[in-house]
Design a protein around this motif. Structure first.
Motif, PDB file in Angstrom:
ATOM      1  N   LEU A   7       0.834  -1.194   0.000  1.00  0.00           N
ATOM      2  CA  LEU A   7       0.000   0.000   0.000  1.00  0.00           C
ATOM      3  C   LEU A   7       0.873   1.249   0.000  1.00  0.00           C
ATOM      4  CD1 LEU A   7      -2.426  -1.117   2.879  1.00  0.00           C
ATOM      5  CD2 LEU A   7      -2.495  -1.772   0.454  1.00  0.00           C
ATOM      6  N   PRO A  52      -7.539  -0.483  -0.158  1.00  0.00           N
ATOM      7  CA  PRO A  52      -6.623  -1.274   0.664  1.00  0.00           C
ATOM      8  C   PRO A  52      -7.221  -2.613   1.083  1.00  0.00           C
ATOM      9  CG  PRO A  52      -6.589   1.013   1.367  1.00  0.00           C
ATOM     10  CD  PRO A  52      -7.702   0.891   0.373  1.00  0.00           C
ATOM     11  N   ALA A  64       2.902  -1.378   4.150  1.00  0.00           N
ATOM     12  CA  ALA A  64       2.443  -0.013   3.879  1.00  0.00           C
ATOM     13  C   ALA A  64       3.618   0.942   3.915  1.00  0.00           C
ATOM     14  CB  ALA A  64       1.395   0.412   4.901  1.00  0.00           C
ATOM     15  N   ASP A  94       4.379  -2.021   8.689  1.00  0.00           N
ATOM     16  CA  ASP A  94       4.317  -0.600   8.360  1.00  0.00           C
ATOM     17  C   ASP A  94       5.707  -0.015   8.182  1.00  0.00           C
ATOM     18  OD1 ASP A  94       3.500   2.035   7.992  1.00  0.00           O
ATOM     19  OD2 ASP A  94       3.636   2.439  10.150  1.00  0.00           O
TER      20      ASP A  94
END
Length: 290
Positions: A7, A52, A64, A94
């Motif tokens: 993402l 997403p 992400a 992340d």
């Protein structure tokens, strides 16, 4: 090989996702601007998704790399967020530089849904992302990290777990604090050398081999001398990161005087129209105001 959703396809995410595909992972991408997702698929194959949640559906890992706390919440939460599409046992990784507070908040939500969560901010800039040689600082439980590390290895020179969730973001703050002071010192040194009439190339050849040497000196001195500032991490993003550092320093009761000063110098660079220049543009401020 894993089924991976990625993402965010900015200057970092685009090549990072590309390395995953090159290593043989099954990659589906999502980007807020769909044209970038289409361009990525044209170059690397795989697939792109409209949300997403759609990208995350059936994925073993969801990575992400977006802009800030707000952007991260937006891609994680809600009916169209990644968490709603992920199956129990999947792991969210992340790579965004965000606050430790939002990291812990989202990790708690993820865990309640039966998901793993690893905060894994990166250092190395656009060149490191393109070359697949990023330094990755991670926080999370040992099991989630152990599963995610071989996937992260697609674009990492080094990847290490530094503690529980939030530890990766704390480590990235240390990274940015160190860089801020170092680039200001390098800017002052090179500006001094220019005023003194020294040959910059010959100077750097000597001092880079001693105690003053650094990655910034070796990789940025030439473009700094030439006044070219489109080779790395943008000033706007650095100020976002330093704001996180300074706020966290206040919470911890830690004094960061040099960081606070350099943050204001970057504010001056923004006022010069240099918000999208890379962080080595601190030397332009010295040239303007001296």
């Amino acid at each position: 090989m894993a089924k991976v959703a990625f993402l965010g396809l900015g200057v970092m995410g685009f090549p990072m996702a590309g390395h995953l595909a090159a290593k043989g992972h099954d990659v589906t991408v999502y980007n807020r601007t769909e044209a970038k997702a289409r361009a990525w698929v044209e170059r690397h194959g795989g697939a792109y998704a409209a949300t997403p949640a759609e990208a995350a559906r059936g994925a073993d890992f969801v990575m992400a790399c977006v802009g800030n706390d707000y952007d991260l919440r937006a891609v994680c939460l809600g009916d169209h967020g990644a968490f709603s599409g992920m199956e129990k046992g999947a792991i969210f990784v992340d790579h965004t530089t965000v606050s430790a507070r939002v990291t812990r908040e989202l990790a708690e939500i993820a865990h309640a849904r039966g998901l793993g969560y690893v905060d894994a901010p990166v250092s190395g800039g656009q060149a490191g992302a393109e070359g697949g040689v990023l330094s990755v600082m991670c926080g999370g439980d040992e099991q989630s990290y152990a599963r995610a590390e071989p996937v992260i290895a697609a674009y990492a020179r080094i990847c290490r777990r530094l503690g529980d969730v939030g530890s990766g973001q704390m480590a990235k703050m240390v990274n940015q604090i160190c860089i801020a002071g170092l680039v200001q010192a390098l800017s002052e040194g090179l500006h001094f050398a220019e005023k003194a009439g020294l040959d910059i190339e010959r100077l750097v050849e000597v001092i880079s081999q001693g105690a003053a040497g650094s990655w910034q000196m070796v990789n940025r001195h030439k473009t700094m001398a030439e006044g070219k500032f489109d080779f790395g991490f943008a000033v706007d993003w650095m100020r976002k990161d330093l704001d996180i550092c300074l706020r966290t320093g206040d919470e911890l009761g830690v004094s960061l005087p040099v960081t606070a000063l350099v943050d204001q110098f970057y504010k001056d660079v923004q006022s010069m129209g240099g918000g999208r220049w890379d962080t080595s543009s601190l030397i332009a401020r010295l040239r303007k105001f001296d």
